[in-house]
Design an enzyme around this catalytic site. Sequence first.
Site, PDB file in Angstrom:
ATOM      1  N   HIS A 118       0.824  -1.217   0.000  1.00 20.53           N
ATOM      2  CA  HIS A 118       0.000   0.000   0.000  1.00 20.53           C
ATOM      3  C   HIS A 118       0.854   1.261   0.000  1.00 20.53           C
ATOM      4  O   HIS A 118       0.330   2.374   0.032  1.00 20.53           O
ATOM      5  CB  HIS A 118      -0.913  -0.042   1.239  1.00 20.53           C
TER       6      HIS A 118
ATOM      7  N   LYS B 281       3.221   4.482  -0.970  1.00 22.15           N
ATOM      8  CA  LYS B 281       3.217   5.466  -2.055  1.00 22.15           C
ATOM      9  C   LYS B 281       4.409   6.403  -1.889  1.00 22.15           C
ATOM     10  O   LYS B 281       4.517   7.104  -0.882  1.00 22.15           O
ATOM     11  CB  LYS B 281       1.942   6.316  -2.052  1.00 22.15           C
TER      12      LYS B 281
ATOM     13  N   ASP C 125      16.070  11.963  -8.134  1.00 26.78           N
ATOM     14  CA  ASP C 125      17.500  12.225  -7.952  1.00 26.78           C
ATOM     15  C   ASP C 125      17.952  12.130  -6.491  1.00 26.78           C
ATOM     16  O   ASP C 125      18.945  12.771  -6.111  1.00 26.78           O
ATOM     17  CB  ASP C 125      17.869  13.615  -8.515  1.00 26.78           C
TER      18      ASP C 125
ATOM     19  N   HIS D 230      -9.719  10.530   1.874  1.00 27.26           N
ATOM     20  CA  HIS D 230      -8.709   9.520   1.601  1.00 27.26           C
ATOM     21  C   HIS D 230      -7.409   9.790   2.354  1.00 27.26           C
ATOM     22  O   HIS D 230      -6.512   8.955   2.366  1.00 27.26           O
ATOM     23  CB  HIS D 230      -8.425   9.434   0.092  1.00 27.26           C
TER      24      HIS D 230
ATOM     25  N   LYS E  90      -4.745  10.043   5.315  1.00 26.63           N
ATOM     26  CA  LYS E  90      -4.461   9.247   6.508  1.00 26.63           C
ATOM     27  C   LYS E  90      -3.446  10.025   7.336  1.00 26.63           C
ATOM     28  O   LYS E  90      -2.255  10.033   7.052  1.00 26.63           O
ATOM     29  CB  LYS E  90      -3.893   7.870   6.150  1.00 26.63           C
TER      30      LYS E  90
ATOM     31  N   ASP F  58      -1.037  15.685  20.633  1.00 23.62           N
ATOM     32  CA  ASP F  58      -0.650  16.708  21.602  1.00 23.62           C
ATOM     33  C   ASP F  58      -0.149  17.987  20.952  1.00 23.62           C
ATOM     34  O   ASP F  58       0.769  18.648  21.469  1.00 23.62           O
ATOM     35  CB  ASP F  58       0.417  16.147  22.558  1.00 23.62           C
TER      36      ASP F  58
END
Length: 519
Positions: free
Chosen positions: A176, A178, A183, A415, A417, A422
Amino acid sequence: MAVITLKRAAFFVVALCIAGALLIKGRSTLPSLANRTVSNAIVDTEATRLGRLISPLVAAHAPWSGVYALRDARDAFAARVRMAEAADRSLDVQYYIWHKDMSGTLLLEALRAAADRGVRVRLLLDDNNTSGLDGTLAALDSHPNIEVRLFNPFIIRSPRAIGYVTDFSRLNRRMHNKSFTADNQATIVGGRNVGDEYFGATDGVVFADLDVMAVGPVVHEVSSEFDRYWASDSAYPLDRLVSKAGADALGVLAAEASRVEADPAAVAYLEALAASSFVHEIAERTLPLEWVSTRMISDDPAKALGRARSDRLLIEKLKAIFGEPKKKLDLASPYFVPGSTGVELFREWAARGVQVRVLTNSLEATDVAAVHAGYARRRRALLTAGIALFELRRSAGMPPSRGLGSTGSSGSSLHAKTFAVDSSRVFVGSFNFDPRSAKLNTEMGFVIDNPALAHRIQTTFDERMPVDAYEVRLSDDRQLYWLETRQGQLVRHDKEPGTSFWQRAGVWLLSHLPIEWLL
């Protein structure tokens, strides 16, 4: 006699299905990984265009990394394209989903164009969502400067459902992660996959998402992690799974990209990108980076084979880094399935006086009803424990980086996450708070020590949730109801807003099935 005949016929069909499955399984052996090409991140890139631009900044702000939150969908696409255009030596690209739509085609074309300039491109895709892309990927893989690998692949390319019948335990685990790195100087990590709905390029539902663009030491961490996944036992060279492309494949691919670029919708989208302040700030080198302590954390790729030690799992690293919140936890997760263990943990925190607020999708906004069912069965327990629950409305305005205005889409779905603890530390990445992210899929993300970013997440909860989300509450007789702010007035819904009886009935049924471990 008829009954006996029917029983025999049924037995014959079952036996035939079992024999067929065994035959398919016997023919569906993963190819050997012997003699794979060996490559590693190119690290001596200070002399590249990106290196000359970024290295002095990094040196001036050592030991921190520079980060920029990509909340606007179009900025997120523009950032990837600009990085591909600026790369001189390498592009390392890793994704769970890559759609063959307008934005997916344009970004693949950016990779191909970079390869034509001599840039080495390594493309690692999870194979669960590459259906229909075999020919395109084979064409790219035929380029001398591009190598494509598929993570945890389906041996039988079509129909892929057969793979789940013969090899479910392996194929149920997915990559999952991404990341997009140029470079070894700049990287993008976060929640977005590649596709029009992630980049504000569709009139349908657009995902409210979050990525972080980063420069500095954390980029080297991402590059090293890409190397680990690239060399893992789950990463298979494309040409060992898919037939090689013809001699004219790259030309066909370029012609297809040209047709997409000439489409009026693409022209309008690219013109909007060119006019954005973000693109101008990149061009003028005035993009305001925040220099902070940033760490990359991820799962061991062996998790995809069920072989990772518990201390090498991302969820355990999160616990070690964040500990237990003392005052506040603001959490956004599109697929929030806390399970009984998570509910108990949230209850303990709330009992100690920690303010816990959770944003997830409403039933009308979710794209996975089964996951919503896993969350829905825990709502009463969470509310009873004192957890504040917000559910994003489908019609909510998208939250871009500057001004929180609408993108003009007909609907939105969460979508992103992310969570802030704190008011000081933030996580942004691919990890959903569900059993699948915790136990099955591999995940990655950034832990950022940045009170300013944590404050922005808190402000979003304070200011935008009453506008963009329903607040879920529990009545005195323990019935759920939803509060919506509409034109300055509070509107109460006693049933899940924007849904039909059949949708609610389906979720109720799913919530009673023993599938939570799969969600």
